[in-house]
Design a protein around this motif. Structure first.
Motif, PDB file in Angstrom:
ATOM      1  N   LEU A 114       0.830  -1.205   0.000  1.00 46.29           N
ATOM      2  CA  LEU A 114       0.000   0.000   0.000  1.00 46.29           C
ATOM      3  C   LEU A 114       0.867   1.260   0.000  1.00 46.29           C
ATOM      4  N   ALA A 115       2.003   1.219   0.665  1.00 51.31           N
ATOM      5  CA  ALA A 115       2.922   2.365   0.646  1.00 51.31           C
ATOM      6  C   ALA A 115       3.441   2.604  -0.765  1.00 51.31           C
ATOM      7  N   THR A 116       3.812   1.541  -1.451  1.00 51.06           N
ATOM      8  CA  THR A 116       4.289   1.649  -2.832  1.00 51.06           C
ATOM      9  C   THR A 116       3.182   2.174  -3.740  1.00 51.06           C
ATOM     10  N   LYS A 117       1.976   1.647  -3.571  1.00 50.78           N
ATOM     11  CA  LYS A 117       0.838   2.085  -4.379  1.00 50.78           C
ATOM     12  C   LYS A 117       0.513   3.552  -4.105  1.00 50.78           C
ATOM     13  N   ALA A 118       0.557   3.957  -2.841  1.00 51.15           N
ATOM     14  CA  ALA A 118       0.251   5.345  -2.483  1.00 51.15           C
ATOM     15  C   ALA A 118       1.246   6.307  -3.111  1.00 51.15           C
ATOM     16  N   ALA A 119       2.521   5.915  -3.130  1.00 50.19           N
ATOM     17  CA  ALA A 119       3.540   6.773  -3.737  1.00 50.19           C
ATOM     18  C   ALA A 119       3.393   6.811  -5.258  1.00 50.19           C
ATOM     19  N   ALA A 120       3.133   5.665  -5.865  1.00 48.41           N
ATOM     20  CA  ALA A 120       3.038   5.588  -7.325  1.00 48.41           C
ATOM     21  C   ALA A 120       1.799   6.290  -7.861  1.00 48.41           C
ATOM     22  N   GLU A 121       0.670   6.132  -7.168  1.00 50.40           N
ATOM     23  CA  GLU A 121      -0.603   6.688  -7.646  1.00 50.40           C
ATOM     24  C   GLU A 121      -0.965   8.001  -6.966  1.00 50.40           C
ATOM     25  N   ASN A 122      -0.101   8.474  -6.070  1.00 56.52           N
ATOM     26  CA  ASN A 122      -0.340   9.712  -5.323  1.00 56.52           C
ATOM     27  C   ASN A 122      -1.727   9.705  -4.669  1.00 56.52           C
ATOM     28  N   LEU A 123      -2.014   8.626  -3.944  1.00 55.54           N
ATOM     29  CA  LEU A 123      -3.298   8.486  -3.261  1.00 55.54           C
ATOM     30  C   LEU A 123      -3.443   9.538  -2.165  1.00 55.54           C
ATOM     31  N   SER A 124      -4.653  10.019  -1.962  1.00 56.83           N
ATOM     32  CA  SER A 124      -4.922  10.935  -0.853  1.00 56.83           C
ATOM     33  C   SER A 124      -4.947  10.132   0.447  1.00 56.83           C
ATOM     34  N   ASN A 125      -4.872  10.857   1.571  1.00 63.02           N
ATOM     35  CA  ASN A 125      -4.922  10.124   2.841  1.00 63.02           C
ATOM     36  C   ASN A 125      -6.260   9.397   3.004  1.00 63.02           C
ATOM     37  N   LYS A 126      -7.351   9.985   2.507  1.00 59.37           N
ATOM     38  CA  LYS A 126      -8.646   9.305   2.565  1.00 59.37           C
ATOM     39  C   LYS A 126      -8.642   8.074   1.658  1.00 59.37           C
ATOM     40  N   GLY A 127      -8.047   8.190   0.481  1.00 59.45           N
ATOM     41  CA  GLY A 127      -7.952   7.054  -0.434  1.00 59.45           C
ATOM     42  C   GLY A 127      -7.146   5.911   0.153  1.00 59.45           C
ATOM     43  N   ILE A 128      -6.093   6.255   0.861  1.00 54.03           N
ATOM     44  CA  ILE A 128      -5.271   5.230   1.518  1.00 54.03           C
ATOM     45  C   ILE A 128      -6.096   4.516   2.593  1.00 54.03           C
ATOM     46  N   LYS A 129      -6.785   5.293   3.405  1.00 56.22           N
ATOM     47  CA  LYS A 129      -7.579   4.700   4.486  1.00 56.22           C
ATOM     48  C   LYS A 129      -8.691   3.809   3.935  1.00 56.22           C
ATOM     49  N   LEU A 130      -9.295   4.227   2.838  1.00 55.43           N
ATOM     50  CA  LEU A 130     -10.356   3.413   2.232  1.00 55.43           C
ATOM     51  C   LEU A 130      -9.814   2.129   1.611  1.00 55.43           C
ATOM     52  N   ALA A 131      -8.532   2.139   1.193  1.00 49.62           N
ATOM     53  CA  ALA A 131      -7.927   0.963   0.571  1.00 49.62           C
ATOM     54  C   ALA A 131      -7.483  -0.083   1.591  1.00 49.62           C
ATOM     55  N   ILE A 132      -7.436   0.288   2.842  1.00 44.12           N
ATOM     56  CA  ILE A 132      -6.977  -0.645   3.880  1.00 44.12           C
ATOM     57  C   ILE A 132      -8.024  -1.725   4.114  1.00 44.12           C
ATOM     58  N   GLN A 133      -7.589  -2.975   4.047  1.00 44.74           N
ATOM     59  CA  GLN A 133      -8.477  -4.118   4.274  1.00 44.74           C
ATOM     60  C   GLN A 133      -8.478  -4.555   5.737  1.00 44.74           C
ATOM     61  N   ASN A 134      -7.307  -4.626   6.348  1.00 49.83           N
ATOM     62  CA  ASN A 134      -7.167  -5.038   7.750  1.00 49.83           C
ATOM     63  C   ASN A 134      -6.676  -3.844   8.553  1.00 49.83           C
ATOM     64  N   TRP A 135      -7.587  -3.201   9.258  1.00 48.79           N
ATOM     65  CA  TRP A 135      -7.314  -1.964   9.972  1.00 48.79           C
ATOM     66  C   TRP A 135      -6.460  -2.222  11.210  1.00 48.79           C
ATOM     67  N   ARG A 136      -5.428  -1.432  11.379  1.00 46.66           N
ATOM     68  CA  ARG A 136      -4.555  -1.466  12.560  1.00 46.66           C
ATOM     69  C   ARG A 136      -4.896  -0.236  13.388  1.00 46.66           C
ATOM     70  N   ALA A 137      -5.455  -0.429  14.548  1.00 48.50           N
ATOM     71  CA  ALA A 137      -5.974   0.681  15.358  1.00 48.50           C
ATOM     72  C   ALA A 137      -4.856   1.571  15.895  1.00 48.50           C
ATOM     73  N   ASP A 138      -5.166   2.860  15.994  1.00 45.43           N
ATOM     74  CA  ASP A 138      -4.298   3.838  16.646  1.00 45.43           C
ATOM     75  C   ASP A 138      -5.180   4.650  17.579  1.00 45.43           C
ATOM     76  N   TRP A 139      -5.160   4.317  18.863  1.00 43.73           N
ATOM     77  CA  TRP A 139      -6.019   4.971  19.831  1.00 43.73           C
ATOM     78  C   TRP A 139      -5.339   6.159  20.491  1.00 43.73           C
ATOM     79  N   TYR A 140      -4.068   6.447  20.170  1.00 41.66           N
ATOM     80  CA  TYR A 140      -3.331   7.470  20.876  1.00 41.66           C
ATOM     81  C   TYR A 140      -3.426   8.850  20.254  1.00 41.66           C
ATOM     82  N   ARG A 141      -3.616   8.936  18.957  1.00 39.82           N
ATOM     83  CA  ARG A 141      -3.696  10.245  18.310  1.00 39.82           C
ATOM     84  C   ARG A 141      -5.089  10.821  18.511  1.00 39.82           C
ATOM     85  N   VAL A 142      -5.144  12.063  18.904  1.00 43.54           N
ATOM     86  CA  VAL A 142      -6.422  12.740  19.146  1.00 43.54           C
ATOM     87  C   VAL A 142      -6.539  13.907  18.204  1.00 43.54           C
TER      88      VAL A 142
END
Length: 142
Positions: A114-142
């Motif tokens: 996904l990192a390679t795809k994001a760099a190659a296709e210049n995905l937006s941060n929303k596009g990256i998040k939508l492309a994620i299949q298995n979500w890894r939680a981050d509860w620390y950022r507010v």
């Protein structure tokens, strides 16, 4: 704790994003109403209250901006290390900080591709998040 995903990953702190924001907004509006309706001999003190209210607005915004910048730097370093541990290479050079921040939610299995795809296709941060299949939680950022 419930599972984190695209729909529920944003976090708002009621005391900061709600109460503090509206309290500062009320002070700002009230200070300008006070300035407009005050007697000429009270204009100086009324204008000082307006300046203080404006300073509070800037303070409210910059406190948040500075905290997010510090979190972004930490996330960029963490994700670069994670990518290096998984692939033996640093993250692709073309990724922006907002893309890297979005990539932190990707599981280890899909992160390098996904990192390679994001760099190659210049995905937006929303596009990256939508492309994620298995979500890894981050509860620390507010």
């Amino acid at each position: 704790m419930k599972e984190q995903n695209f729909k529920n990953h944003t976090q708002l702190v009621f005391g900061w994003h709600g109460l503090t924001f509206f309290a500062i907004l009320a002070v700002l509006i009230g200070s300008f109403i006070n300035l407009n309706g005050s007697a000429p001999e009270n204009k100086y003190s009324a204008s000082l209250i307006c300046v203080i209210a404006l300073i509070c607005c800037f303070f409210f915004a910059y406190v948040r901006i500075f905290a997010l910048k510090a979190q972004d730097r930490a996330i960029r370093a963490e994700e670069n290390l994670r990518h290096f541990a998984l692939t033996g290479k640093l993250l692709p050079a073309g990724l922006t900080v907002s893309q890297i921040v979005a990539l932190r939610f990707a599981s280890d299995e899909e992160f390098p591709a996904l990192a390679t795809k994001a760099a190659a296709e210049n995905l937006s941060n929303k596009g990256i998040k939508l492309a994620i299949q298995n979500w890894r939680a981050d509860w620390y950022r507010v």
